[in-house]
Design a protein around this motif. Structure first.
Motif, PDB file in Angstrom:
ATOM      1  N   GLN A 265      50.132 121.854 131.508  1.00 39.72           N
ATOM      2  CA  GLN A 265      49.269 121.927 130.330  1.00 39.72           C
ATOM      3  C   GLN A 265      48.967 120.518 129.835  1.00 39.72           C
ATOM      4  OE1 GLN A 265      48.048 124.827 129.175  1.00 39.72           O
ATOM      5  NE2 GLN A 265      46.787 123.691 127.754  1.00 39.72           N
ATOM      6  N   CYS A 266      47.712 120.264 129.529  1.00 43.66           N
ATOM      7  CA  CYS A 266      47.346 118.961 128.974  1.00 43.66           C
ATOM      8  C   CYS A 266      47.949 118.816 127.583  1.00 43.66           C
ATOM      9  CB  CYS A 266      45.837 118.845 128.834  1.00 43.66           C
ATOM     10  SG  CYS A 266      44.969 118.677 130.394  1.00 43.66           S
ATOM     11  N   PRO A 267      48.165 117.584 127.144  1.00 48.50           N
ATOM     12  CA  PRO A 267      48.591 117.375 125.756  1.00 48.50           C
ATOM     13  C   PRO A 267      47.521 117.926 124.815  1.00 48.50           C
ATOM     14  CG  PRO A 267      48.779 115.350 127.017  1.00 48.50           C
ATOM     15  CD  PRO A 267      48.049 116.333 127.883  1.00 48.50           C
ATOM     16  N   PRO A 268      47.892 118.317 123.600  1.00 45.45           N
ATOM     17  CA  PRO A 268      46.899 118.837 122.654  1.00 45.45           C
ATOM     18  C   PRO A 268      45.709 117.894 122.509  1.00 45.45           C
ATOM     19  CG  PRO A 268      49.092 119.108 121.770  1.00 45.45           C
ATOM     20  CD  PRO A 268      49.222 118.280 123.027  1.00 45.45           C
ATOM     21  N   HIS A 269      44.530 118.477 122.462  1.00 44.03           N
ATOM     22  CA  HIS A 269      43.265 117.772 122.248  1.00 44.03           C
ATOM     23  C   HIS A 269      42.880 116.834 123.383  1.00 44.03           C
ATOM     24  CE1 HIS A 269      43.196 119.582 118.339  1.00 44.03           C
ATOM     25  NE2 HIS A 269      44.386 119.103 118.124  1.00 44.03           N
ATOM     26  N   SER A 270      43.418 117.077 124.590  1.00 45.31           N
ATOM     27  CA  SER A 270      42.936 116.401 125.785  1.00 45.31           C
ATOM     28  C   SER A 270      42.592 117.504 126.769  1.00 45.31           C
ATOM     29  CB  SER A 270      43.977 115.437 126.351  1.00 45.31           C
ATOM     30  OG  SER A 270      45.101 116.132 126.812  1.00 45.31           O
ATOM     31  N   PHE A 271      41.962 117.185 127.877  1.00 46.35           N
ATOM     32  CA  PHE A 271      41.513 118.229 128.780  1.00 46.35           C
ATOM     33  C   PHE A 271      41.440 117.748 130.212  1.00 46.35           C
ATOM     34  CE2 PHE A 271      37.819 115.748 128.475  1.00 46.35           C
ATOM     35  CZ  PHE A 271      36.978 116.094 129.516  1.00 46.35           C
ATOM     36  N   LYS A 272      41.290 118.702 131.131  1.00 48.30           N
ATOM     37  CA  LYS A 272      41.007 118.438 132.534  1.00 48.30           C
ATOM     38  C   LYS A 272      39.743 119.226 132.860  1.00 48.30           C
ATOM     39  CE  LYS A 272      45.931 118.549 133.618  1.00 48.30           C
ATOM     40  NZ  LYS A 272      46.918 119.249 134.434  1.00 48.30           N
TER      41      LYS A 272
ATOM     42  N   ALA B 192      38.071 120.283 120.473  1.00 49.44           N
ATOM     43  CA  ALA B 192      38.215 120.910 119.156  1.00 49.44           C
ATOM     44  C   ALA B 192      39.469 121.762 119.038  1.00 49.44           C
ATOM     45  CB  ALA B 192      36.979 121.732 118.834  1.00 49.44           C
ATOM     46  N   SER B 193      39.979 122.288 120.149  1.00 56.83           N
ATOM     47  CA  SER B 193      41.189 123.112 120.088  1.00 56.83           C
ATOM     48  C   SER B 193      42.275 122.475 120.943  1.00 56.83           C
ATOM     49  CB  SER B 193      40.888 124.524 120.583  1.00 56.83           C
ATOM     50  OG  SER B 193      40.641 124.504 121.976  1.00 56.83           O
ATOM     51  N   PRO B 194      43.528 122.822 120.691  1.00 61.59           N
ATOM     52  CA  PRO B 194      44.613 122.203 121.465  1.00 61.59           C
ATOM     53  C   PRO B 194      44.531 122.460 122.965  1.00 61.59           C
ATOM     54  CG  PRO B 194      45.483 123.201 119.483  1.00 61.59           C
ATOM     55  CD  PRO B 194      44.037 123.620 119.577  1.00 61.59           C
ATOM     56  N   SER B 195      43.855 123.522 123.417  1.00 60.08           N
ATOM     57  CA  SER B 195      43.771 123.794 124.849  1.00 60.08           C
ATOM     58  C   SER B 195      42.312 123.953 125.287  1.00 60.08           C
ATOM     59  CB  SER B 195      44.569 125.048 125.187  1.00 60.08           C
ATOM     60  OG  SER B 195      44.044 126.159 124.494  1.00 60.08           O
ATOM     61  N   CYS B 196      41.481 123.006 124.913  1.00 61.17           N
ATOM     62  CA  CYS B 196      40.066 123.098 125.266  1.00 61.17           C
ATOM     63  C   CYS B 196      39.866 122.829 126.748  1.00 61.17           C
ATOM     64  CB  CYS B 196      39.240 122.145 124.425  1.00 61.17           C
ATOM     65  SG  CYS B 196      39.523 120.418 124.798  1.00 61.17           S
ATOM     66  N   THR B 197      38.694 123.212 127.252  1.00 62.21           N
ATOM     67  CA  THR B 197      38.387 122.993 128.665  1.00 62.21           C
ATOM     68  C   THR B 197      37.338 121.911 128.860  1.00 62.21           C
ATOM     69  OG1 THR B 197      36.750 124.752 128.616  1.00 62.21           O
ATOM     70  CG2 THR B 197      38.983 125.338 129.320  1.00 62.21           C
ATOM     71  N   ASN B 198      36.748 121.422 127.800  1.00 57.65           N
ATOM     72  CA  ASN B 198      35.804 120.302 127.901  1.00 57.65           C
ATOM     73  C   ASN B 198      35.645 119.647 126.537  1.00 57.65           C
ATOM     74  OD1 ASN B 198      34.302 122.164 126.503  1.00 57.65           O
ATOM     75  ND2 ASN B 198      32.668 122.314 127.999  1.00 57.65           N
ATOM     76  N   CYS B 199      35.074 118.477 126.545  1.00 57.68           N
ATOM     77  CA  CYS B 199      34.828 117.759 125.302  1.00 57.68           C
ATOM     78  C   CYS B 199      33.505 118.216 124.713  1.00 57.68           C
ATOM     79  CB  CYS B 199      34.757 116.251 125.562  1.00 57.68           C
ATOM     80  SG  CYS B 199      36.316 115.519 126.077  1.00 57.68           S
ATOM     81  N   THR B 200      33.449 118.269 123.413  1.00 59.27           N
ATOM     82  CA  THR B 200      32.200 118.601 122.723  1.00 59.27           C
ATOM     83  C   THR B 200      31.831 117.435 121.808  1.00 59.27           C
ATOM     84  OG1 THR B 200      33.424 119.744 120.976  1.00 59.27           O
ATOM     85  CG2 THR B 200      32.570 121.094 122.772  1.00 59.27           C
ATOM     86  N   ALA B 201      30.535 117.254 121.621  1.00 56.91           N
ATOM     87  CA  ALA B 201      30.051 116.166 120.772  1.00 56.91           C
ATOM     88  C   ALA B 201      30.545 116.358 119.342  1.00 56.91           C
ATOM     89  CB  ALA B 201      28.523 116.134 120.792  1.00 56.91           C
ATOM     90  N   CYS B 202      30.850 115.265 118.678  1.00 52.85           N
ATOM     91  CA  CYS B 202      31.203 115.331 117.265  1.00 52.85           C
ATOM     92  C   CYS B 202      30.046 116.002 116.522  1.00 52.85           C
ATOM     93  CB  CYS B 202      31.422 113.928 116.688  1.00 52.85           C
ATOM     94  SG  CYS B 202      32.855 113.069 117.351  1.00 52.85           S
ATOM     95  N   ALA B 203      30.372 116.862 115.603  1.00 51.93           N
ATOM     96  CA  ALA B 203      29.360 117.564 114.809  1.00 51.93           C
ATOM     97  C   ALA B 203      28.673 116.594 113.858  1.00 51.93           C
ATOM     98  CB  ALA B 203      30.020 118.697 114.020  1.00 51.93           C
ATOM     99  N   ALA B 204      27.492 116.975 113.402  1.00 55.09           N
ATOM    100  CA  ALA B 204      26.814 116.198 112.366  1.00 55.09           C
ATOM    101  C   ALA B 204      27.773 116.021 111.200  1.00 55.09           C
ATOM    102  CB  ALA B 204      25.552 116.914 111.925  1.00 55.09           C
TER     103      ALA B 204
END
Length: 146
Positions: free
Chosen positions: A8-15, A53-65
């Motif tokens: 499992q990736c560390p929280p807020h990181s992803f593969k 955005a979540s501790p087990s996300c699958t990709n990065c999302t752009a910062c919101a406005a």
């Protein structure tokens, strides 16, 4: 041999790529970059302007406005400070947070100039054009900005 264990990736990181080296990783345990031969797959943090955005996300999302992230890392995007606003998505610096007009205020994370509301200081009164004017000498002006 399955070519390695998924972890499992560390929280807020992803593969980001499933099944490197014959492993059977789940969607939340993908590999961000295919490693060179003999290297272990690595969990990488999101770049500037993006977050997991979540501790087990699958990709990065752009910062919101209304927010930004100025460096790569596992930390989330940061809201624009109070009395500023930004409509930009994926912002990489606080410089994208514009100051509200004079005598206007907004909460942290505001997404547009429409979130800036008139707030005249004491001894000033609001004008219809959205500005504040000094109370005439000898007059009693309540701070009636709303």
């Amino acid at each position: 041999d399955d070519g390695g264990q998924c972890s499992q990736c560390p929280p807020h990181s992803f593969k980001a790529t499933v099944g490197v080296d014959g492993s059977d990783c789940s969607a939340s345990q993908c590999i961000y970059a295919v490693p060179d031969a003999g290297e272990e797959p690595q969990c990488l943090a999101c770049p500037s302007g993006f977050e997991c955005a979540s501790p087990s996300c699958t990709n990065c999302t752009a910062c919101a406005a209304g927010s930004y992230k100025d460096a790569s890392g596992v930390h989330p995007c940061v809201p624009c400070p109070a009395n500023t606003y930004s409509g930009a998505m994926g912002a990489i610096s606080a410089g994208t947070c514009w100051a509200c007009p004079d005598y206007h205020v907004s909460g942290a994370g505001s997404t547009g100039i429409g979130n800036c509301t008139l707030a005249c200081p004491d001894r000033y009164y609001p004008l219809a054009n959205g500005s504040c004017w000094t109370c005439p000498l000898g007059a009693v002006c309540a701070n009636a900005s709303s």
